[in-house]
Design an enzyme around this catalytic site. Structure first.
Site, PDB file in Angstrom:
ATOM      1  N   LEU A 127       0.826  -1.211   0.000  1.00 53.18           N
ATOM      2  CA  LEU A 127       0.000   0.000   0.000  1.00 53.18           C
ATOM      3  C   LEU A 127       0.860   1.262   0.000  1.00 53.18           C
ATOM      4  O   LEU A 127       0.761   2.093  -0.897  1.00 53.18           O
ATOM      5  CB  LEU A 127      -0.931  -0.006   1.214  1.00 53.18           C
ATOM      6  N   SER A 134       0.278   8.374   4.666  1.00 53.91           N
ATOM      7  CA  SER A 134      -1.092   8.476   5.181  1.00 53.91           C
ATOM      8  C   SER A 134      -2.090   8.815   4.080  1.00 53.91           C
ATOM      9  O   SER A 134      -3.264   8.435   4.140  1.00 53.91           O
ATOM     10  CB  SER A 134      -1.162   9.543   6.283  1.00 53.91           C
ATOM     11  N   THR A 160       6.046  -5.051   4.980  1.00 51.07           N
ATOM     12  CA  THR A 160       6.421  -6.145   5.870  1.00 51.07           C
ATOM     13  C   THR A 160       6.197  -7.493   5.199  1.00 51.07           C
ATOM     14  O   THR A 160       5.212  -7.693   4.490  1.00 51.07           O
ATOM     15  CB  THR A 160       5.595  -6.071   7.167  1.00 51.07           C
ATOM     16  N   HIS A 343      14.903   0.401  34.717  1.00 48.10           N
ATOM     17  CA  HIS A 343      16.092  -0.438  34.563  1.00 48.10           C
ATOM     18  C   HIS A 343      17.387   0.364  34.622  1.00 48.10           C
ATOM     19  O   HIS A 343      18.474  -0.227  34.707  1.00 48.10           O
ATOM     20  CB  HIS A 343      16.039  -1.201  33.231  1.00 48.10           C
ATOM     21  N   GLU A 368       0.112   1.352  10.090  1.00 53.91           N
ATOM     22  CA  GLU A 368      -1.328   1.082   9.951  1.00 53.91           C
ATOM     23  C   GLU A 368      -2.173   2.249  10.459  1.00 53.91           C
ATOM     24  O   GLU A 368      -3.194   2.065  11.119  1.00 53.91           O
ATOM     25  CB  GLU A 368      -1.709  -0.238  10.641  1.00 53.91           C
ATOM     26  N   SER A 371      -0.993   8.208  14.631  1.00 55.29           N
ATOM     27  CA  SER A 371      -1.856   8.722  15.707  1.00 55.29           C
ATOM     28  C   SER A 371      -2.702   9.890  15.216  1.00 55.29           C
ATOM     29  O   SER A 371      -3.863  10.052  15.621  1.00 55.29           O
ATOM     30  CB  SER A 371      -0.998   9.158  16.905  1.00 55.29           C
TER      31      SER A 371
END
Length: 386
Positions: A127, A134, A160, A343, A368, A371
Site C-alpha cells: 500500500l 497516510s 512487511t 532499569h 497502519e 496517531s
C-alpha cells in the site's frame, strides 16, 4: 449491561499455549536474531505448525476456524516477549491473507489461503509508497490492462514480509483508471513473488522490529494475469480501508502486549535489583510507576477486546478500532520509556528485553495509521468534517 470480556475456555487455552511458546521458545532465541537483523525462519515455521497463521480463517481453506479475538490474544502474548515475531504474524494474517479471504474469488482463496494458513508462504500488502504514506489516495503505482494481463509500474515502501525466502505474494494497490471527477480509481492486484520485473530491495536498516522483514518494492512492466485482480476493479481503496480498520485491532493487541511486557520485565527487575541496601521496588516512586504502567496496559486490553467484540458481532467498529489503536500505541511508548527508566543503565543495554521494547514501540504510533490519522477518524465519527 456491562460488557463481559472474560475469555471462553477455548480462548484461554489458546492464550496459555501461546504464552508458554513465547517464553519457552521465542524468549531464549530472539535476542540473537534481533541483534543480527536475521529473520527467524524456524520460529515462524513452528508458528505455522501451531496453526497461528490460520487462526481466523475457515477450516475449508486450511484455517483453524477461529476469530479475530483469538488472533488478538495470540498477538498480545507474542508481543509481551518480542514484537518482531508478533508483527510477522500480524502482517501475514491481517495484511497478507485477510484481503484474499475478504475479497478474493473462490479460485484465489483455494490457490493461496491453504499455504498462507499453514505458514508455508507469507503474504504482504503493498500500500504505502515513497511519496504516499497516510494519503493513500495519492497512489502513483499504475496498472494498465493489456489483453488478458495487467501491466504494473511503480514502487512501494515499508512493506512487511515482502522479501523473505517464503514470501509467496504481495497484494498491490494501483491506479487502474480515473473517476468522472478526476480522482484516481484504485484497484488491488495479486503479484506472485518472482514475477519478472518485480524487484525486492535489500532489507531496511531499522530502529526496531529488527527480526522482521521490511523492504521497498519496485515494479517495472510487471505482467500478471487479469484474473489476479482482487475484488472489483476500482474498489481497492474501499477494500484497504476495511482491511486497515480490522488491522488496527490487531496492532492494538500487539501494542498492548508490548506494554504488558514492559510491566512484566520491570516488576521482575524491581524485585531483584538492589540499591541502597534494598530492592528498588521497595521505593514508592517505583511502585507508582509500575501501578501506572499496569493501569495503562489493562485499559488498552479492554479497548482492543471491545473493538474485537464489535467486529465479531457484526456491529460498527471503526471508531472503537481507532480508539484502541491510538490509545494502546501511545501507552506502549510510555510504558517502554518508563521501563527503561526503571532499569536505569541496564535498560540501555540490548541484552535486556526492555531495550528492544523501547526501540520497537515508536513504530506503533506510525504503522497502519498514524496517531494523527486515528484522531482524524475519531473526530469524523463524532460528526466533524475533516
Amino acid at each position: 449491561m456491562p460488557i463481559d470480556h472474560r475469555l471462553s475456555p477455548e480462548h484461554e487455552e489458546l492464550r496459555r499455549t501461546v504464552e508458554e511458546f513465547a517464553h519457552d521458545v521465542i524468549a531464549p532465541k530472539i535476542g540473537e536474531f534481533y541483534e543480527n537483523h536475521e529473520f527467524p525462519y524456524e520460529i515462524v515455521r513452528e508458528m505455522g505448525r501451531m496453526g497461528l497463521f490460520g487462526l481466523p480463517f475457515p477450516e475449508e481453506y486450511g484455517g483453524m476456524g477461529g476469530d479475530y479475538l483469538a488472533l488478538g490474544l495470540v498477538l498480545e502474548e507474542l508481543a509481551r516477549v518480542d514484537s518482531s515475531i508478533a508483527i510477522t504474524l500480524e502482517a501475514g494474517v491481517s495484511l497478507g491473507a485477510m484481503p484474499v479471504y475478504r475479497f478474493g474469488t473462490e479460485e484465489q482463496k483455494r490457490e493461496w489461503l491453504p499455504r498462507m494458513c499453514s505458514g508455508e508462504i507469507l503474504g504482504a500488502f503493498g500500500l504505502t509508497e515513497p511519496d504516499c504514506g497516510s494519503d493513500a489516495g495519492g497512489t502513483r503505482t499504475t496498472a494498465v490492462r493489456d489483453g488478458d494481463a495487467w501491466v504494473i509500474n511503480g514502487s512501494k515502501s515499508f512493506i512487511t514480509n515482502s522479501g523473505t525466502d517464503i514470501t509467496g505474494l504481495v497484494t498491490v494497490t494501483a491506479v487502474t483508471g480515473r473517476k468522472p471527477d478526476g480522482r484516481p480509481e484504485i484497484s488491488s492486484i495479486i503479484v506472485p513473488s518472482g514475477t519478472p520485473g518485480f524487484t525486492v530491495a535489500p532489507a531496511y536498516s531499522k530502529v526496531g522490529w529488527n527480526a522482521s522483514d521490511t523492504r521497498e518494492l519496485s515494479f517495472s512492466d510487471v505482467r500478471v494475469p487479469a484474473a489476479n485482480l482482487l475484488g472489483e476493479e476500482g474498489r481497492g481503496y474501499a477494500q484497504f480501508l476495511r482491511i486497515l480498520d480490522e488491522g488496527r485491532i490487531a496492532i492494538s493487541a500487539l501494542a498492548t502486549g508490548l506494554a504488558q511486557g514492559c510491566v512484566d520485565e520491570s516488576v521482575s527487575y524491581a524485585k531483584t535489583r538492589r540499591a541502597f541496601g534494598k530492592p528498588i521496588g521497595d521505593n514508592q516512586a517505583i511502585q507508582f510507576k509500575l501501578a501506572d504502567m499496569e493501569m495503562r496496559a489493562h485499559t488498552a486490553r479492554l479497548a482492543w477486546r471491545d473493538a474485537a467484540s464489535r467486529l465479531l458481532a457484526g456491529e460498527p467498529f471503526k471508531k472503537e478500532a481507532a480508539l484502541a489503536k491510538l490509545y494502546s500505541s501511545e501507552i506502549a511508548v510510555t510504558n517502554a520509556r518508563e521501563a527503561t527508566q526503571i532499569h536505569g543503565g541496564y535498560g540501555f543495554m540490548n541484552e535486556y528485553p526492555v531495550a528492544r521494547m523501547w526501540r520497537d514501540s515508536k513504530i506503533l504510533e506510525i504503522g497502519e495509521g498514524t496517531s494523527e490519522v486515528q484522531r482524524m477518524l475519531i473526530a469524523r465519527e463524532l460528526g466533524f468534517a475533516s
